[in-house]
Design a protein around this motif. Structure first.
Motif, PDB file in Angstrom:
ATOM      1  N   ARG A  40      11.458   1.654 -12.084  1.00 43.18           N
ATOM      2  CA  ARG A  40      11.135   2.586 -13.168  1.00 43.18           C
ATOM      3  C   ARG A  40       9.729   2.307 -13.708  1.00 43.18           C
ATOM      4  NH1 ARG A  40      14.303   5.851 -16.042  1.00 43.18           N
ATOM      5  NH2 ARG A  40      16.230   4.866 -15.385  1.00 43.18           N
ATOM      6  N   GLY A  41       8.951   3.376 -13.865  1.00 41.55           N
ATOM      7  CA  GLY A  41       7.615   3.244 -14.434  1.00 41.55           C
ATOM      8  C   GLY A  41       6.521   2.966 -13.415  1.00 41.55           C
ATOM      9  N   GLU A  42       6.889   2.745 -12.156  1.00 38.36           N
ATOM     10  CA  GLU A  42       5.886   2.474 -11.117  1.00 38.36           C
ATOM     11  C   GLU A  42       5.582   3.737 -10.326  1.00 38.36           C
ATOM     12  OE1 GLU A  42       6.354  -1.894  -9.156  1.00 38.36           O
ATOM     13  OE2 GLU A  42       7.949  -0.484  -8.657  1.00 38.36           O
ATOM     14  N   SER A  43       4.352   3.842  -9.853  1.00 41.17           N
ATOM     15  CA  SER A  43       4.044   4.883  -8.866  1.00 41.17           C
ATOM     16  C   SER A  43       4.460   4.312  -7.505  1.00 41.17           C
ATOM     17  CB  SER A  43       2.543   5.181  -8.859  1.00 41.17           C
ATOM     18  OG  SER A  43       1.827   4.089  -8.310  1.00 41.17           O
ATOM     19  N   PRO A  44       4.658   5.164  -6.507  1.00 45.95           N
ATOM     20  CA  PRO A  44       5.003   4.639  -5.177  1.00 45.95           C
ATOM     21  C   PRO A  44       3.956   3.638  -4.669  1.00 45.95           C
ATOM     22  CG  PRO A  44       5.419   6.989  -5.249  1.00 45.95           C
ATOM     23  CD  PRO A  44       4.725   6.631  -6.539  1.00 45.95           C
ATOM     24  N   GLU A  45       2.684   3.929  -4.932  1.00 44.33           N
ATOM     25  CA  GLU A  45       1.618   3.038  -4.480  1.00 44.33           C
ATOM     26  C   GLU A  45       1.694   1.678  -5.174  1.00 44.33           C
ATOM     27  OE1 GLU A  45       0.181   7.297  -4.082  1.00 44.33           O
ATOM     28  OE2 GLU A  45       1.179   6.138  -5.646  1.00 44.33           O
ATOM     29  N   GLN A  46       1.952   1.682  -6.486  1.00 47.00           N
ATOM     30  CA  GLN A  46       2.086   0.416  -7.225  1.00 47.00           C
ATOM     31  C   GLN A  46       3.277  -0.384  -6.698  1.00 47.00           C
ATOM     32  OE1 GLN A  46       2.450   2.213 -11.111  1.00 47.00           O
ATOM     33  NE2 GLN A  46       0.410   1.527 -11.755  1.00 47.00           N
ATOM     34  N   ALA A  47       4.375   0.304  -6.418  1.00 46.39           N
ATOM     35  CA  ALA A  47       5.571  -0.367  -5.892  1.00 46.39           C
ATOM     36  C   ALA A  47       5.265  -1.031  -4.555  1.00 46.39           C
ATOM     37  CB  ALA A  47       6.713   0.637  -5.729  1.00 46.39           C
ATOM     38  N   LEU A  48       4.528  -0.338  -3.688  1.00 44.90           N
ATOM     39  CA  LEU A  48       4.224  -0.888  -2.371  1.00 44.90           C
ATOM     40  C   LEU A  48       3.309  -2.108  -2.478  1.00 44.90           C
ATOM     41  CD1 LEU A  48       4.614  -0.767   0.633  1.00 44.90           C
ATOM     42  CD2 LEU A  48       2.772   0.922   0.762  1.00 44.90           C
ATOM     43  N   VAL A  49       2.299  -2.037  -3.323  1.00 48.65           N
ATOM     44  CA  VAL A  49       1.403  -3.186  -3.520  1.00 48.65           C
ATOM     45  C   VAL A  49       2.209  -4.385  -4.023  1.00 48.65           C
ATOM     46  CG1 VAL A  49      -0.488  -4.072  -4.958  1.00 48.65           C
ATOM     47  CG2 VAL A  49      -0.723  -1.844  -3.834  1.00 48.65           C
ATOM     48  N   ARG A  50       3.094  -4.153  -4.992  1.00 51.53           N
ATOM     49  CA  ARG A  50       3.926  -5.232  -5.552  1.00 51.53           C
ATOM     50  C   ARG A  50       4.853  -5.809  -4.484  1.00 51.53           C
ATOM     51  NH1 ARG A  50       8.879  -5.032  -6.639  1.00 51.53           N
ATOM     52  NH2 ARG A  50       9.006  -2.789  -6.920  1.00 51.53           N
ATOM     53  N   GLU A  51       5.550  -4.940  -3.771  1.00 47.40           N
ATOM     54  CA  GLU A  51       6.512  -5.392  -2.762  1.00 47.40           C
ATOM     55  C   GLU A  51       5.839  -6.194  -1.644  1.00 47.40           C
ATOM     56  OE1 GLU A  51       9.768  -5.422  -2.240  1.00 47.40           O
ATOM     57  OE2 GLU A  51      10.435  -4.324  -4.005  1.00 47.40           O
TER      58      GLU A  51
END
Length: 130
Positions: A40-51
């Protein structure tokens, strides 16, 4: 029809200089692209960088959207997969997290001989079409 909701998983096609693809082996003994659940609150791009930072210990740059598809992970359990082309800046060292059994680099030809979902195969192919 009712509520039809799917979890979203964002995956990255990460290639090395020889166009080999970085894959991780999951607990179901299948090879997959690095990445994971959108929070929640992440863009798909932010999620991928984090993961990818969590799974490989490196920082990546997201290039462009490759594909989206619905994957039946287990019978009756579907996930919306969103795949992006991404690049590693070369800093640091790639290290597999405890989350996966193995990390390997595969050529396109190698992919034919392993357990690897068609949707991922299609995303890898799209990332190589220059």
């Amino acid at each position: 029809m009712g509520d039809y909701r799917l979890p979203i998983s964002v995956k990255g096609v990460l290639l090395d200089a020889s166009d080999r693809i970085c894959l991780l082996k999951n607990e179901r003994n299948q090879w997959e692209l690095p990445g994971g659940r959108l929070e929640r609150g992440e863009s798909p791009e932010q999620a991928l960088v984090r993961e990818i930072r969590e799974e490989l210990g490196i920082q990546v740059l997201i290039s462009h959207l490759l594909d989206t598809w619905i994957f039946e992970v287990l019978p009756g359990k579907e996930v919306l997969i969103v795949t992006y082309r991404c690049y590693w800046d070369g800093e640091g060292q790639i290290e597999r997290s405890e989350e996966h059994e193995a990390l390997e680099w595969f050529s396109l030809d190698d992919l034919k001989g392993i357990e690897f979902p068609d949707g991922y195969q299609k995303a890898v192919q799209k990332s190589l079409d220059r």
